[in-house]
Enzyme design. Structure first.
Site, PDB file in Angstrom:
ATOM      1  N   HIS A  79       0.718  -1.130   0.119  1.00 21.92           N
ATOM      2  CA  HIS A  79       0.146  -0.008   0.218  1.00 21.92           C
ATOM      3  C   HIS A  79       0.631   1.061   0.119  1.00 21.92           C
ATOM      4  CE1 HIS A  79      -3.514  -2.363   2.159  1.00 21.92           C
ATOM      5  NE2 HIS A  79      -3.514  -2.477   0.638  1.00 21.92           N
ATOM      6  N   TYR A 105       3.408   0.363   5.120  1.00 25.30           N
ATOM      7  CA  TYR A 105       4.082  -0.843   5.798  1.00 25.30           C
ATOM      8  C   TYR A 105       2.939  -2.122   5.650  1.00 25.30           C
ATOM      9  CZ  TYR A 105       4.865   3.505   8.250  1.00 25.30           C
ATOM     10  OH  TYR A 105       5.251   5.083   8.667  1.00 25.30           O
ATOM     11  N   HIS A 106       2.711  -2.372   4.439  1.00 26.98           N
ATOM     12  CA  HIS A 106       1.801  -3.285   4.186  1.00 26.98           C
ATOM     13  C   HIS A 106       2.365  -4.415   3.107  1.00 26.98           C
ATOM     14  CE1 HIS A 106      -1.641  -0.985   6.131  1.00 26.98           C
ATOM     15  NE2 HIS A 106      -0.963  -1.631   6.917  1.00 26.98           N
ATOM     16  N   PRO A 107       3.530  -4.846   2.934  1.00 28.34           N
ATOM     17  CA  PRO A 107       3.846  -5.792   1.932  1.00 28.34           C
ATOM     18  C   PRO A 107       3.501  -7.309   1.904  1.00 28.34           C
ATOM     19  CG  PRO A 107       5.654  -5.449   3.516  1.00 28.34           C
ATOM     20  CD  PRO A 107       4.655  -4.514   3.839  1.00 28.34           C
TER      21      PRO A 107
END
Length: 517
Positions: A285, A456-458
């Site tokens: 994101h 911070y959403h890999p």
């Protein structure tokens, strides 16, 4: 050292899995974490999380130069500590939508099938309209204890613009606005280490090993039989489970000879199992901020006072309880879409460069972060070298998807409408740099390219599927290697329309049942 199960990574999924598997006194479980204890007070105080970035508790990753983002290398904080990223995130509990899980089209992973695993983990404190949440799990999900006055104004602005008020954010649809539910217990962070692991550390069948970097999975005759660290072996009689996250799990698979044969050969790694999909399908994101000065002294800018600290310590109230991202709104850039593709996060502070801009944090200001929830862009993770201590190459390929930039600009304009709403007029002043204002799409596109950051959403780098080309099958077993599974957000085929801490916990819960059969 010999155990039945060896789990690598004590993060959002790993803590859950270790706690659940060790419920059976007839098995032994080892949980290995590269980081150490969450000893600093900043782990406890919600508003202190940015001060944990770029410390020993952070892997401190960076992407490769992103051509579409003005050639910048983006900083990726990831937790290197017990609790993983749940120990230094913004504590937002946002599951995503029904469509997220149904659209994976993986047997056993539809929304109705994963919902019980969310609820098994949850202990909702406060409202629970419609029984959306679980109420007896280990992980506290609380209301914001002391939302900022500007946050309340943001919610009124959302209502003013006709957005739908959500009684509960985590129902089948999240379209609308709400205060953010947070993983806190009585105003302090409540990580997966706090909730799941710490209460069971006394179990004689559970061993937690910290400050150890696993270098590879030990594979013999096509079966995972343990892991190696520093020349030492930790053996698993039943299974090895990787819970090292969207960066760590694919990195470890490749170091172990599982991946694209040509790529492994480049680094002199013998191929144990050709699996070209490892490290591919990386999604994240991307976030861009709309910043305004606040003409009143009411934001988090003046939070660090003795009075506020005493208020927090004695009453668990005041600005130290803030998770910074205090409220959210979800919307669609196109009415034809089945669910929201944009999120707006409100922060009562100029949250610039991950909160690392110290001078900005002292300024009276507010932020609406615009997040692209369903990017068309897909990146990859590859080896930088065969040295386990070298971080992998992370190419998120931001803004390479055809519609991504256009949709972010749409979101910025929605954020501007909220900033200009009557409800926010006494709090939203002039633009705060680096936000340039919305005079033209070209100016906004430049702002996105020069100032956007990760949320911070890999996910996706060990993606799950029914097809033989996927990395793991619907039971999370690595294809072609017996006794090896991956159980973290790297298995997600598509990034969700929410945040990734909640699905990571759900994956840990479901993995425990899959492993126990």
């Amino acid at each position: 050292m010999h155990y039945d199960y060896v789990i690598v990574g004590a993060g959002s999924a790993g803590c859950v899995l270790a706690a659940r598997l060790s419920e059976d006194p007839g098995v032994t479980v080892a949980l290995i974490e590269a980081g150490g204890q969450d000893a600093k007070k900043e782990f406890r105080i919600p508003a202190g999380f940015p001060s944990l970035f770029k410390t020993e508790a952070d892997w401190d990753f960076s992407t490769t130069e992103q051509e579409a983002l003005a050639g910048r290398e983006l900083y990726w904080p990831r937790g290197r500590v017990l609790g993983g990223s749940s120990s230094l995130n913004a504590m937002m509990w946002v599951r995503g939508t029904k469509e997220d899980y149904d659209d994976w089209e993986v047997p056993g992973w539809s929304y109705d099938e994963v919902l019980p695993y969310f609820q098994r983990a949850e202990r909702r404190v406060g409202s629970n309209a419609g029984g959306v949440y679980g109420s007896e799990g280990p992980l506290n999900i609380e209301e914001q204890r002391d939302p900022n006055v500007t946050t309340r104004a943001f919610l009124k602005a959302c209502d003013e613009l006709g957005y739908r008020r959500l009684d509960e954010l985590n129902g089948p649809s999240n379209e609308g606005y709400a205060l953010t539910p947070v993983t806190q217990k009585k105003g302090r962070r409540w990580s997966t280490y706090d909730a799941f692991l710490k209460p069971v550390l006394g179990r004689p069948n559970l061993t937690v090993i910290t400050d150890v970097l696993v270098s590879r999975v030990l594979i013999e005759d096509g079966r995972a039989v343990g892991v190696v660290h520093g020349g030492q072996e930790v053996r698993a009689a039943r299974e090895v489970v990787l819970c090292a996250g969207a960066v760590g799990s694919p990195h470890l698979l490749m170091l172990s000879g599982i991946g694209d044969p040509e790529h492994l050969a480049e680094h002199g790694i013998d191929v144990v199992r050709p699996l070209p999909a490892v490290g591919r399908n990386l999604q994240d994101h991307l976030s861009i901020g709309v910043f305004r000065r606040c003409p009143r002294k009411v934001t988090l800018a003046g939070a660090e006072t003795v009075g506020n600290l005493l208020k927090y310590l004695s009453l668990r109230k005041g600005p130290f309880t803030s998770n910074v991202g205090e409220a959210v709104a979800f919307l669609r850039s196109d009415e034809a879409l089945p669910a929201p593709d944009l999120e707006l996060i409100f922060a009562p502070v100029p949250f610039i460069r991950h909160g690392l801009e110290k001078e900005a944090a002292k300024e009276e200001g507010i932020t609406i972060g615009v997040i692209l929830l369903q990017p068309d862009s897909v990146g990859s993770l590859t080896l930088a070298s065969a040295d386990p201590a070298d971080p992998p190459r992370i190419d998120a390929a931001y803004l390479t998807g055809e519609s991504d930039l256009k949709r972010l600009v749409f979101g910025i304009r929605e954020a501007e409408k909220l900033m200009n709403a009557r409800a926010l007029e006494e709090y939203a002043g002039e633009n705060y740099p680096p936000y340039p204002g919305s005079e033209s799409d070209e100016l906004l596109e430049k702002h996105v390219r020069e100032n956007s950051e990760t949320l911070y959403h890999p996910v996706g780098t060990c993606h799950m599927g029914v097809e033989e080309t996927s990395v793991v099958d619907p039971e999370l077993r690595v294809r072609g290697v017996r006794g090896l599974r991956v159980a973290d957000v790297s298995i997600m085929p598509r990034v969700n329309r929410g945040h990734t801490h909640a699905p990571a916990v759900m994956i840990g819960e479901k993995a425990a049942d899959l492993i126990r059969g």
